[in-house]
Design a protein around this motif. Structure first.
Motif, mmCIF file in Angstrom:
data_model
loop_
_atom_site.group_PDB
_atom_site.id
_atom_site.type_symbol
_atom_site.label_atom_id
_atom_site.label_comp_id
_atom_site.label_asym_id
_atom_site.label_seq_id
_atom_site.Cartn_x
_atom_site.Cartn_y
_atom_site.Cartn_z
ATOM 1 N N ALA B 34 89.531 24.912 42.006
ATOM 2 C CA ALA B 34 89.260 23.710 41.191
ATOM 3 C C ALA B 34 89.620 23.963 39.730
ATOM 4 C CB ALA B 34 87.792 23.316 41.323
ATOM 5 N N GLY B 35 89.266 25.141 39.222
ATOM 6 C CA GLY B 35 89.601 25.475 37.831
ATOM 7 C C GLY B 35 91.102 25.535 37.620
ATOM 8 N N LEU B 37 93.419 23.959 39.395
ATOM 9 C CA LEU B 37 93.937 22.584 39.440
ATOM 10 C C LEU B 37 93.653 21.859 38.132
ATOM 11 C CD1 LEU B 37 92.908 21.467 43.050
ATOM 12 C CD2 LEU B 37 95.231 21.715 42.181
ATOM 13 N N LEU B 38 92.463 22.089 37.577
ATOM 14 C CA LEU B 38 92.083 21.416 36.327
ATOM 15 C C LEU B 38 93.004 21.834 35.184
ATOM 16 C CD1 LEU B 38 90.136 19.621 34.753
ATOM 17 C CD2 LEU B 38 88.618 21.576 34.493
#
Lengths: 191, 313
Positions: B34-35, B37-38
């Motif tokens: 998630a990090g 992708l962010l």
């Protein structure tokens, strides 16, 4: 033609199978439904951070405390990713916040299981941490000073909604073995 | 209380609890993904656009079904945004329709007089808002009109009495619309009777701010803000809002923001197809604002419509 309940010894396995299926489906359906509810058009379109936006997080917290296994992490990641994609915001923002919040809930789950007040207190701690993480991430991404007030206002509103949400999730959890008493997970538990 | 605390809600679940192994490994992995992708999404917002479009189209049936299911629920519980001005809006629209009929007759006479030949008609598409952003970093909505209705990225969008935003990404049957309040939104505007030029910059809040306003330009609270037409994305003369002053600078209260819209109108105007705005300082014509309020393109002689599609209900 036999009716369910005519012979309890045969009806009980059928009910147990149905309950087990619903026991698997209900956590997924509740989180997915709340993600869609959070994205539903209502109120000001310029104010995305509302208590409703935090409802999926609360459901994830509830299931983490109840089931406490690996699936809430996958569910949290998927729910956050879906929210990011439909919102057309930076992909990974809600996914990261949801996974981090579920990790905190899993860590505090033994404490939350001690009673009602402990459960609510842990939910408030999780919400506060999520609000702080969200504010800091947004500030870092937008290169501006953190705006904590809107996030904490939304978290406070969500905290007031949590008892009602938890009661609904609890009441709709299927019986474990064919009995009609709600609130028990299927035998073997949620994955 | 004691009995409630001893209920199944708080009792540890029977059976083997598989915490520890898989879950402790999954959390950092998923957080890392998630990090990543962010960061990727923040560094290059367009990098994930194709994947985003594919995902939206994949879950489009769910979005449409949930939006249909949500309408009666919202209506029942009063959660659906309803403009308190609907009654007055209906009367205003009726008056505008009468005025429009007069103008059309007059226009036809003038065209005949000038031997004007019209190549195509301007077009709009009406769309219903299905989803609103839940991201604090994006003020967007998802509507039920997309490429199959001729919608393309960059088309201006109006709602209620004024400009609402522009199409950010057109999917097959849906489109994401960036609101004026989004942090990425930049709209060249003209302010007040002297048409002072500035850029309306989204702040993430309900009131965007005015930037690049020359110090010599005199504006006052309550001045009307309209699109200047510079940049070629928005046509000239669309109502945007009114100037409000607070301690944080000069801001704009959006006209469209007051309506809590459920539906929007997409103007089928390609970016760059508009003529450059006039550099004069004449007062914006009221008819332009009225046309914008009615969802109609203004200054029709300066627009190049890209489709002759009629508005869809």
């Amino acid at each position: 033609m036999r009716h369910l309940g005519a012979d309890d010894s045969n009806a009980e396995p059928v009910l147990a199978v149905l309950a087990r299926g619903w026991g698997w489906l209900w956590p997924l359906a509740s989180v997915a439904g709340l993600v869609l509810f959070a994205l539903a058009p209502r109120g000001e379109p310029h104010d995305p951070l509302t208590p409703a936006a935090l409802l999926p997080l609360l459901a994830l917290h509830y299931w983490t405390v109840r089931a406490g296994a690996a699936a809430p992490f996958i569910l949290a990641f998927s729910a956050g990713l879906a929210s990011d994609v439909v919102s057309h915001g930076p992909v990974g923002l809600w996914a990261l916040v949801d996974v981090a919040a579920v990790a905190l809930s899993a860590w505090l789950a033994p404490l939350a299981r001690r009673g009602l007040l402990a459960h609510l207190a842990v939910a408030v701690v999780m919400l506060a941490a999520a609000g702080l993480a969200l504010s800091l991430t947004v500030a870092a991404a937008a290169l501006e000073a953190p705006r904590l007030a809107p996030a904490f206002m939304a978290c406070a509103g969500a905290a007031f909604l949590y008892p009602a949400l938890a009661a609904v999730l609890f009441a709709a959890t299927p019986p474990a073995s064919g009995s009609m008493r709600p609130g028990k997970l299927p035998a073997g538990g949620w994955p | 209380m004691g009995a409630f605390e001893n209920s199944a809600m708080y009792r540890p679940r029977r059976g083997p609890r598989r915490r520890g192994g898989l879950s402790s490994a999954l959390a950092p992995v998923l957080a890392g993904v998630a990090g990543g992708l962010l960061i990727m999404s923040l560094l290059d917002p367009g990098a994930l656009a194709p994947a985003r479009s594919l995902l939206v189209e994949a879950i489009a049936p769910v979005i449409t079904a949930s939006a249909r299911a949500w309408q009666p629920v919202a209506r029942t519980f009063g959660l659906e945004p309803v403009s308190p001005r609907l009654g007055s809006d209906a009367a205003r629209i009726a008056a505008l329709e009468m005025r429009l009929a007069d103008v059309e007759r007059e226009n036809a006479d003038l065209k005949q007089l000038a031997r004007f030949v019209r190549a195509t008609r301007s077009a709009t598409v009406s769309a219903r808002i299905l989803m609103m952003s839940a991201s604090p970093l994006a003020q967007t909505v998802l509507v039920n009109a997309g490429r199959s209705q001729g919608v393309k990225g960059g088309f201006p969008v109006v709602a209620g009495d004024g400009l609402f935003g522009r199409v950010l990404q057109a999917h097959s049957d849906h489109a994401s619309i960036m609101l004026l309040s989004d942090r990425q939104s930049r709209v060249p505007v003209a302010i007040g009777p002297r048409e002072a030029r500035a850029v309306l910059v989204g702040t993430g809040g309900p009131q965007p701010k005015l930037e690049f306003l020359a110090a010599a330009q005199q504006i006052a609270a309550g001045d009307l803000v309209t699109t200047s037409g510079l940049g070629g994305v928005y046509p000239r003369g669309l109502a945007v809002g009114v100037v409000v002053a607070d301690g944080q600078g000069v801001r704009v209260e959006l006209t469209a923001g007051r309506a809590d819209p459920l539906a929007v109108t997409i103007l089928m105007l390609e970016a760059g197809a508009l003529e450059p705005a006039e550099s004069g300082t004449g007062k914006p014509e009221r008819t332009q604002r009225q046309a914008a309020a009615a969802g109609l393109p203004v200054k029709p002689q300066s627009m190049q419509p890209v489709s002759s599609r009629e508005p869809t209900p």
